[in-house]
Design an enzyme around this catalytic site. Structure first.
Site, short mmCIF file in Angstrom:
data_model
loop_
_atom_site.label_atom_id
_atom_site.label_comp_id
_atom_site.label_asym_id
_atom_site.label_seq_id
_atom_site.Cartn_x
_atom_site.Cartn_y
_atom_site.Cartn_z
N LEU A 9 0.56 0.16 10.72
CA LEU A 9 -0.10 0.21 9.41
C LEU A 9 0.31 1.48 8.69
O LEU A 9 0.00 2.59 9.14
CB LEU A 9 -1.62 0.18 9.58
N ALA A 11 0.61 1.50 4.85
CA ALA A 11 0.64 1.20 3.42
C ALA A 11 -0.28 2.09 2.59
O ALA A 11 -0.18 2.14 1.37
CB ALA A 11 0.26 -0.27 3.19
N ARG A 16 -6.87 11.41 0.81
CA ARG A 16 -7.51 12.64 1.28
C ARG A 16 -6.51 13.76 1.57
O ARG A 16 -6.88 14.91 1.72
CB ARG A 16 -8.36 12.33 2.54
N GLN A 73 2.25 -4.70 1.42
CA GLN A 73 0.85 -4.89 1.04
C GLN A 73 0.71 -4.33 -0.36
O GLN A 73 0.69 -3.12 -0.55
CB GLN A 73 -0.08 -4.17 2.02
N GLY A 78 -7.62 -2.79 2.60
CA GLY A 78 -8.22 -2.49 3.89
C GLY A 78 -7.29 -2.81 5.05
O GLY A 78 -6.28 -3.50 4.89
N ASP A 103 -0.95 7.00 11.23
CA ASP A 103 -1.47 8.37 11.10
C ASP A 103 -2.10 8.90 12.40
O ASP A 103 -2.92 9.81 12.36
CB ASP A 103 -2.48 8.44 9.94
N LYS A 351 29.38 31.83 6.78
CA LYS A 351 29.22 30.48 6.22
C LYS A 351 30.52 29.72 6.32
O LYS A 351 31.57 30.25 5.97
CB LYS A 351 28.79 30.58 4.75
N ASN A 386 35.39 34.75 -1.37
CA ASN A 386 35.81 33.34 -1.32
C ASN A 386 35.62 32.59 -2.62
O ASN A 386 36.08 31.47 -2.77
CB ASN A 386 35.04 32.62 -0.20
C1 UD1 Z 1 -9.56 3.57 10.66
C2 UD1 Z 1 -10.56 2.61 11.33
C3 UD1 Z 1 -11.56 3.44 12.11
C4 UD1 Z 1 -10.85 4.29 13.13
C5 UD1 Z 1 -9.77 5.15 12.47
C6 UD1 Z 1 -8.93 5.81 13.54
C7 UD1 Z 1 -10.82 0.63 9.90
C8 UD1 Z 1 -11.67 -0.07 8.91
N1 UD1 Z 1 -11.24 1.82 10.31
O1 UD1 Z 1 -10.27 4.36 9.73
O2 UD1 Z 1 -12.49 2.57 12.77
O3 UD1 Z 1 -11.78 5.12 13.81
O4 UD1 Z 1 -8.89 4.34 11.66
O5 UD1 Z 1 -8.02 6.72 13.02
O6 UD1 Z 1 -9.82 0.08 10.30
N2 UD1 Z 1 -3.80 1.14 5.75
C9 UD1 Z 1 -3.01 0.18 5.19
N3 UD1 Z 1 -3.54 -0.62 4.21
C10 UD1 Z 1 -4.83 -0.50 3.82
C11 UD1 Z 1 -5.62 0.49 4.41
C12 UD1 Z 1 -5.08 1.30 5.38
O7 UD1 Z 1 -1.84 0.03 5.54
O8 UD1 Z 1 -5.23 -1.27 2.95
C13 UD1 Z 1 -3.20 2.00 6.79
C14 UD1 Z 1 -3.17 3.47 6.44
O9 UD1 Z 1 -1.95 3.81 5.83
C15 UD1 Z 1 -3.35 4.14 7.79
C16 UD1 Z 1 -4.10 3.12 8.63
O10 UD1 Z 1 -4.00 1.90 7.95
O11 UD1 Z 1 -2.10 4.41 8.40
C17 UD1 Z 1 -5.57 3.49 8.79
O12 UD1 Z 1 -6.18 3.59 7.52
P1 UD1 Z 1 -7.17 4.78 7.17
O13 UD1 Z 1 -7.58 4.63 5.75
O14 UD1 Z 1 -6.61 6.05 7.59
O15 UD1 Z 1 -8.41 4.38 8.11
P2 UD1 Z 1 -9.54 5.32 8.65
O16 UD1 Z 1 -10.53 5.56 7.57
O17 UD1 Z 1 -8.97 6.49 9.33
CA CA Z 2 -6.91 7.34 9.47
#
Ligand code: UD1
Ligand code: CA
Length: 455
Positions: A9, A11, A16, A73, A78, A103, A351, A386
């Site tokens: 994931l 996208a 933050r 996406q 979400g 992440d 260099k 040079n």
């Molecule tokens: C998410 C989990 C949380 C968990 C945490 C761990 C959900 C709802 N929550 O929260 O339970 O404890 O990770 O680190 O899953 N992303 C997409 N598309 C979207 C939303 C997010 O690709 O529409 C990707 C983000 O780029 C990221 C990952 O999904 O790499 C997680 O999204 P993020 O918003 O960081 O979720 P958290 O709030 O950390």
């Molecule tokens: Ca996260």
């Protein structure tokens, strides 16, 4: 073995982070977070990897290249919605699908393998990777029933007081039976505090359908650190640094002060090399055995053979061969090739130049666009001139040449072997083998004239 698939994931925008750079591209130990993720994922040997891209899609694709397929996406609705985008690639496949966030760069492939094994052992439809957090703030909480079986995952923003107190957190990493995953994804709604399609809801959905869901708790919370802001990014770098430094020390490298030693993830170092405090070893740097890297040095994408000594210097995209020594306060810029037993002294800049073995460039000198032979002595304050304001020109110096101090060598010029330039010369013409070149005005002494001067 069952077929494995993986969905990364990546996208999200990473609001933050408050950054122009997309979140998963922020570096940890010199490498984008999502790069760490794909490397670990590849180690689990999946048949197929699908990365969900959205914000910064082109940049993420550029980073991962053909190691992954990509699903776009368009709107970030979400994590559940994100995984659904992989349907066109994976929907009807049989096997186990790992879902992982871009992440969480500290996860190890060992932990991922453990997760796969646990998932298979339980014959589960879904298994979530969890960890015990001293401070669970920001993470989804793992809700278990009275006998310890997982019931659901509750996001921080949706948690009641009792749930918020739970310290077992969701790492955002899961194994799913692939078909069950896509069946259940269709059933996720958005009635939650953030109005998003939560991937985490799948656990409860499958559970209510009578499917087996499991949670595998990994021992090390640090591995599951999710990077949502710069504070966590700094923490991730700190933890990764500790891990990398530990690995080097165990492999026989001495770090005088590991707390101030910054080694990127792909750097290689030979045994018995000693690294003094405040050193940065960046990118694809390779260092041989028995080297000494002195305090405050920075070495970027360079190769150092064995028995090299670098004293408080900067080395970029260069090669330093065995038994050479560099510095203090030297700067090797891109394409410097410093030969065996060469001495590069203080305040020397090199260099795009090759320097043959046993040559000495001791003090206050600039060597640019040049080929130097072996056993040359370059005096103090020599400049390889040079650049004519428009173009760069090359200088060639043969073996056993003596370049007198303060010689200016106006390129292009060729200085043949065994020749000498007198100190203070400005060399504009080629010098033949064995010749002495003097190119400076003769000294004139005006008798008693000093007393006539106004000071
Ligand atoms: C998410 C989990 C949380 C968990 C945490 C761990 C959900 C709802 N929550 O929260 O339970 O404890 O990770 O680190 O899953 N992303 C997409 N598309 C979207 C939303 C997010 O690709 O529409 C990707 C983000 O780029 C990221 C990952 O999904 O790499 C997680 O999204 P993020 O918003 O960081 O979720 P958290 O709030 O950390
Ligand atoms: Ca996260």
């Amino acid at each position: 073995m069952e077929k494995r698939y993986a969905i990364i994931l990546a996208a999200g925008k990473g609001t933050r982070m408050k950054s122009k750079l997309y979140k998963v591209l922020h570096p940890v130990a010199g490498k984008p977070m999502v790069e760490h993720i794909i490397e670990r994922v590849i180690e689990t040997k999946p048949e197929q990897i699908v990365t969900i891209v959205g914000y910064g899609a082109e940049k993420v694709k550029e980073q991962l290249g053909d190691r992954s397929e990509y699903a776009l996406q368009e709107k970030q609705l979400g994590t559940g919605h994100a995984v659904l985008q992989a349907a066109e690639f994976l929907k009807d496949k049989t096997g186990t699908t790992l879902v992982i966030s871009g992440d969480t760069p500290l996860l190890t492939s060992q932990t991922l393998d453990n997760l796969f094994a646990y998932h298979q052992g339980k014959n589960a439809s879904a298994t979530v990777l969890t960890a015990h957090a001293e401070d669970p703030t920001g993470y989804g909480r793992i809700v278990r029933d009275h006998v310890g079986i997982v019931e659901k995952i509750v996001e921080q923003k949706d948690a009641n007081e009792q749930e918020a107190a739970i310290q077992e957190i969701n790492t955002g990493t899961y194994c799913f039976d692939n078909e069950e995953l896509f069946n259940a994804l269709a059933k996720i709604g958005t009635s939650n505090a953030q109005g998003e399609y939560y991937l985490t809801d799948i656990i409860e959905i499958l559970k209510n359908e009578g499917k087996t869901v499991a949670a595998y708790q990994t021992a090390d919370f640090n591995e599951s650190l999710g990077v949502n802001d710069r504070v966590a990014l700094a923490k991730a770098n700190e933890l990764m640094r500790e891990r990398i430094n530990h690995q080097h020390m165990v492999a026989g490298v001495s770090l005088i002060d590991p707390k101030t030693t910054y080694i990127d993830a792909d750097v290689q170092i030979g045994a018995d090399t000693v690294i003094e405090p405040n050193v940065q070893l960046r990118g694809t740097t390779v260092i041989g055995e028995d080297c000494l890297i002195g305090a405050n040095s920075k070495i970027v994408n360079s190769t150092l053979e064995s028995n090299v000594e670098i004293k408080t210097s900067v080395v970029e995209e260069s090669v330093v061969r065995a038994f050479a020594d560099v510095g203090p306060y030297a700067h090797l810029r891109p394409k410097a090739d410093v030969g065996q037993h060469v001495h590069i002294g203080n305040f020397v800049e090199v260099k795009k130049a090759t320097i043959g073995e046993h040559t000495k460039v001791g003090h206050l000198t600039y060597v640019g666009d040049a080929t130097l032979g072996k056993d040359i002595n370059v005096g103090c304050g020599v400049v390889f001139v040079n650049y004519d304001g428009k173009n760069k020109h090359h200088t060639t110096v043969g073996d056993h040449v003596f370049i007198g101090s303060s010689t200016n060598i106006i390129a292009p010029v060729e200085i043949e072997s065994d020749s000498v330039t007198a100190a203070g010369s400005t060399i504009t013409d080629n010098i033949k083998k064995g010749d002495l070149a003097i190119a400076r005005a003769r000294q004139v002494n005006k008798t008693g004239y000093a007393s006539h001067l106004p000071f």
